[in-house]
Design a protein around this motif. Sequence first.
Motif, PDB file in Angstrom:
ATOM      1  N   TYR A  93       0.835  -1.202   0.000  1.00  0.00           N
ATOM      2  CA  TYR A  93       0.000   0.000   0.000  1.00  0.00           C
ATOM      3  C   TYR A  93       0.874   1.258   0.000  1.00  0.00           C
ATOM      4  N   ARG A  94       0.277   2.316  -0.486  1.00  0.00           N
ATOM      5  CA  ARG A  94       0.900   3.644  -0.408  1.00  0.00           C
ATOM      6  C   ARG A  94       0.291   4.371   0.773  1.00  0.00           C
ATOM      7  N   ALA A  95       1.095   5.165   1.475  1.00  0.00           N
ATOM      8  CA  ALA A  95       0.590   5.855   2.659  1.00  0.00           C
ATOM      9  C   ALA A  95       1.341   7.161   2.869  1.00  0.00           C
ATOM     10  N   VAL A  96       0.694   8.049   3.598  1.00  0.00           N
ATOM     11  CA  VAL A  96       1.287   9.335   3.965  1.00  0.00           C
ATOM     12  C   VAL A  96       1.490   9.351   5.477  1.00  0.00           C
ATOM     13  N   VAL A  97       2.667   9.752   5.915  1.00  0.00           N
ATOM     14  CA  VAL A  97       2.953   9.858   7.347  1.00  0.00           C
ATOM     15  C   VAL A  97       2.177  11.047   7.902  1.00  0.00           C
ATOM     16  N   ALA A  98       1.235  10.765   8.851  1.00  0.00           N
ATOM     17  CA  ALA A  98       0.315  11.794   9.340  1.00  0.00           C
ATOM     18  C   ALA A  98       0.699  12.355  10.702  1.00  0.00           C
ATOM     19  N   ASP A 111       1.437   7.745  12.774  1.00  0.00           N
ATOM     20  CA  ASP A 111       0.118   7.569  12.161  1.00  0.00           C
ATOM     21  C   ASP A 111       0.286   7.596  10.649  1.00  0.00           C
ATOM     22  N   LEU A 112      -0.500   6.779   9.962  1.00  0.00           N
ATOM     23  CA  LEU A 112      -0.459   6.725   8.502  1.00  0.00           C
ATOM     24  C   LEU A 112      -1.852   6.924   7.930  1.00  0.00           C
ATOM     25  N   TRP A 113      -1.914   7.607   6.781  1.00  0.00           N
ATOM     26  CA  TRP A 113      -3.104   7.616   5.941  1.00  0.00           C
ATOM     27  C   TRP A 113      -2.809   6.730   4.739  1.00  0.00           C
ATOM     28  N   MET A 120     -12.908   6.379   1.471  1.00  0.00           N
ATOM     29  CA  MET A 120     -11.999   7.322   2.104  1.00  0.00           C
ATOM     30  C   MET A 120     -10.703   6.627   2.516  1.00  0.00           C
ATOM     31  N   PRO A 121      -9.594   7.365   2.552  1.00  0.00           N
ATOM     32  CA  PRO A 121      -8.335   6.779   3.013  1.00  0.00           C
ATOM     33  C   PRO A 121      -8.475   6.214   4.426  1.00  0.00           C
ATOM     34  N   ARG A 122      -7.713   5.183   4.716  1.00  0.00           N
ATOM     35  CA  ARG A 122      -7.772   4.517   6.020  1.00  0.00           C
ATOM     36  C   ARG A 122      -6.690   5.083   6.925  1.00  0.00           C
ATOM     37  N   LYS A 123      -7.072   5.395   8.176  1.00  0.00           N
ATOM     38  CA  LYS A 123      -6.125   5.912   9.149  1.00  0.00           C
ATOM     39  C   LYS A 123      -5.616   4.758   9.998  1.00  0.00           C
ATOM     40  N   VAL A 124      -4.288   4.605  10.082  1.00  0.00           N
ATOM     41  CA  VAL A 124      -3.676   3.416  10.694  1.00  0.00           C
ATOM     42  C   VAL A 124      -2.628   3.846  11.712  1.00  0.00           C
ATOM     43  N   LYS A 125      -2.613   3.156  12.871  1.00  0.00           N
ATOM     44  CA  LYS A 125      -1.530   3.296  13.846  1.00  0.00           C
ATOM     45  C   LYS A 125      -0.424   2.329  13.443  1.00  0.00           C
ATOM     46  N   THR A 175      -8.652   2.831  12.023  1.00  0.00           N
ATOM     47  CA  THR A 175      -9.363   1.599  11.691  1.00  0.00           C
ATOM     48  C   THR A 175      -8.500   0.354  11.833  1.00  0.00           C
ATOM     49  N   ALA A 176      -7.181   0.507  12.001  1.00  0.00           N
ATOM     50  CA  ALA A 176      -6.306  -0.667  12.065  1.00  0.00           C
ATOM     51  C   ALA A 176      -4.965  -0.284  12.681  1.00  0.00           C
ATOM     52  N   THR A 177      -4.215  -1.313  13.059  1.00  0.00           N
ATOM     53  CA  THR A 177      -2.819  -1.155  13.476  1.00  0.00           C
ATOM     54  C   THR A 177      -1.965  -2.040  12.579  1.00  0.00           C
ATOM     55  N   THR A 178      -0.684  -1.728  12.495  1.00  0.00           N
ATOM     56  CA  THR A 178       0.193  -2.547  11.644  1.00  0.00           C
ATOM     57  C   THR A 178       1.631  -2.435  12.126  1.00  0.00           C
ATOM     58  N   LEU A 179       2.397  -3.499  11.901  1.00  0.00           N
ATOM     59  CA  LEU A 179       3.829  -3.532  12.189  1.00  0.00           C
ATOM     60  C   LEU A 179       4.567  -3.765  10.878  1.00  0.00           C
ATOM     61  N   VAL A 180       5.504  -2.868  10.546  1.00  0.00           N
ATOM     62  CA  VAL A 180       6.235  -2.924   9.284  1.00  0.00           C
ATOM     63  C   VAL A 180       7.676  -3.336   9.564  1.00  0.00           C
ATOM     64  N   MET A 181       8.153  -4.328   8.839  1.00  0.00           N
ATOM     65  CA  MET A 181       9.534  -4.787   8.978  1.00  0.00           C
ATOM     66  C   MET A 181      10.508  -3.772   8.358  1.00  0.00           C
ATOM     67  N   PRO A 182      11.764  -3.782   8.796  1.00  0.00           N
ATOM     68  CA  PRO A 182      12.732  -2.769   8.325  1.00  0.00           C
ATOM     69  C   PRO A 182      12.895  -2.708   6.810  1.00  0.00           C
ATOM     70  N   ASP A 183      12.843  -3.874   6.128  1.00  0.00           N
ATOM     71  CA  ASP A 183      13.078  -3.904   4.687  1.00  0.00           C
ATOM     72  C   ASP A 183      11.803  -3.818   3.854  1.00  0.00           C
ATOM     73  N   ASP A 184      10.658  -3.622   4.535  1.00  0.00           N
ATOM     74  CA  ASP A 184       9.382  -3.677   3.822  1.00  0.00           C
ATOM     75  C   ASP A 184       8.762  -2.304   3.592  1.00  0.00           C
ATOM     76  N   TRP A 185       9.589  -1.274   3.566  1.00  0.00           N
ATOM     77  CA  TRP A 185       9.064   0.051   3.261  1.00  0.00           C
ATOM     78  C   TRP A 185      10.135   0.889   2.584  1.00  0.00           C
ATOM     79  N   ARG A 186       9.683   1.867   1.826  1.00  0.00           N
ATOM     80  CA  ARG A 186      10.593   2.848   1.215  1.00  0.00           C
ATOM     81  C   ARG A 186       9.840   4.157   1.012  1.00  0.00           C
TER      82      ARG A 186
END
Length: 508
Positions: A93-98, A111-113, A120-125, A175-186
């Motif tokens: 997914y694409r997201a904006v740091v909120a 927080d991410l959108w 509507m975009p989803r707001k995530v912790k 609406t959700a929480t998520t944990l992102v691994m070090p190599d799984d984002w850019r």
Amino acid sequence: MRTNGPLQLFPLLRVAAFMALGVFAGHETGGGVPSEGWLGLLVLSLAAALVVRKQALTQGMLICLTVFCLGGFLVRREEAKLLRPLPRGDVTYRAVVASQPVERGKVVRMDLWTLEGEGMPRKVKAAILKDTLTNRHASLNVGDGIIAISRMQPPENYYHSNFSYPLYLRCHGFTATTLVMPDDWRKAALSLQRLSYLDRTILAAMRFRQATLRHYLTLGLDDEEMAVAVAMALGDKSRLTNDLRDVYSVSGASHVLALSGLHLGIIYVLLSLLVGLGRRGVLHEMVVILGIWCYAVFTGLSPSVVRAAVMLTIYAATGLLRRDRMSLNALALTAIVMMAVNPLCLYDVGFQMSFMAVLAILVYYKPTYHLVPVEFLQRHRVVKWAWALVVVSCCAQLGTVPLTAYYFGRFSVYFLLTNFFVVPLATLVLYLTAAMLVSALVPALLPWTAKALSAVVGLQTTLVKWVSGLPGASVEGLATSRLQLFLVYVAIAALSFVAWRFVRSRSR
């Protein structure tokens, strides 16, 4: 003008009460009655109220039922938007740091959108596991775009208490929480067009707040002073350590760390003095209220800040109309507006604490204040100030102590002693912050205002630590249920009614 009772003077109070009851019923029944069912009941009750126009009592009951159904409809519609099905498994997914990323142990929280999917975009912790080799997380700032892979999870409670973390997140639109691994984002350049204009405005305000925070970092304040000053002036509590939070909580001073009516009231007075040197008028009030709302957006639009901003707006409008500025009707209208925009705010702890504090002050301040003869207070100005502070503090505590015991299991014994120095020092902190921003135009004055700010914040924290260290500073382990909380407020209301009837009978 004769009325059937004191509540007849505050019609909006009944509207707010029935709307809150409807929100409570709609949330507690869950999917038992969908939003369409509440809407059907609303239409039927409204139609019936229009038919029985000549029967005032019946029509009044039907109007109350209509408002009740409106609260149920609004909360079910809001929850339907927030409880959208989550995608299964890992998703890209694409997201904006909120929010500004904050390091907590092995992760960076933010927080991410998310900009994927329909609607509507989803707001995530979100929490990103830190990569200690590259430290890529250090380059993230509010407003940055990222492309990530992770699994969306429904929020869960991680500790046993009356505080519901999942409900807290829904109150704030998550609406959700998520944990992102070090190599799984850019990082990636993303368009913000899918975000609403308000969300984009808040993002811009958050960027400006971070620029202001970086300016604070150049002033030479130590970490503790910086954390307190930033929390009080900018609404950013991410730098507060758990120990520092606990010290302020035990002493009864935690309210100065959370932006609320106290802070916006001080800013309202400051802006009123700066704009037209205190002259009243439509233009004057519009400029002041615009400044209040800019500050509210700048600090993130928390429920307590929104409550204070809405009430100050009503305060200004009623003043121009020559009506009672501080009344139960004004507070009720504020609650109605906030529940209409976000009905789940009723479950926000800050919303509840803020409203109960103001409600108790509005109900109990005048009769308690006048226990001391006004003539005596006019002759002794210091006693007048001290007595007013005692009355306000005790009234606010009466309204919020049951909630504090319910959510946090704590009662701060020396809250009155704490407020004697915390309130004036908090006022000084906000005034010095404003002076520091102005002195940025005159660099020679900036070091002096920074030193003054550091001294005041340091003195405040030192005194707070002293109070928290006194014997029996707080009563811990106050475990109460929701039923007990309700019965405590019923008992307070019943005793207040008995006291009012007694005083009224004696005055005849």
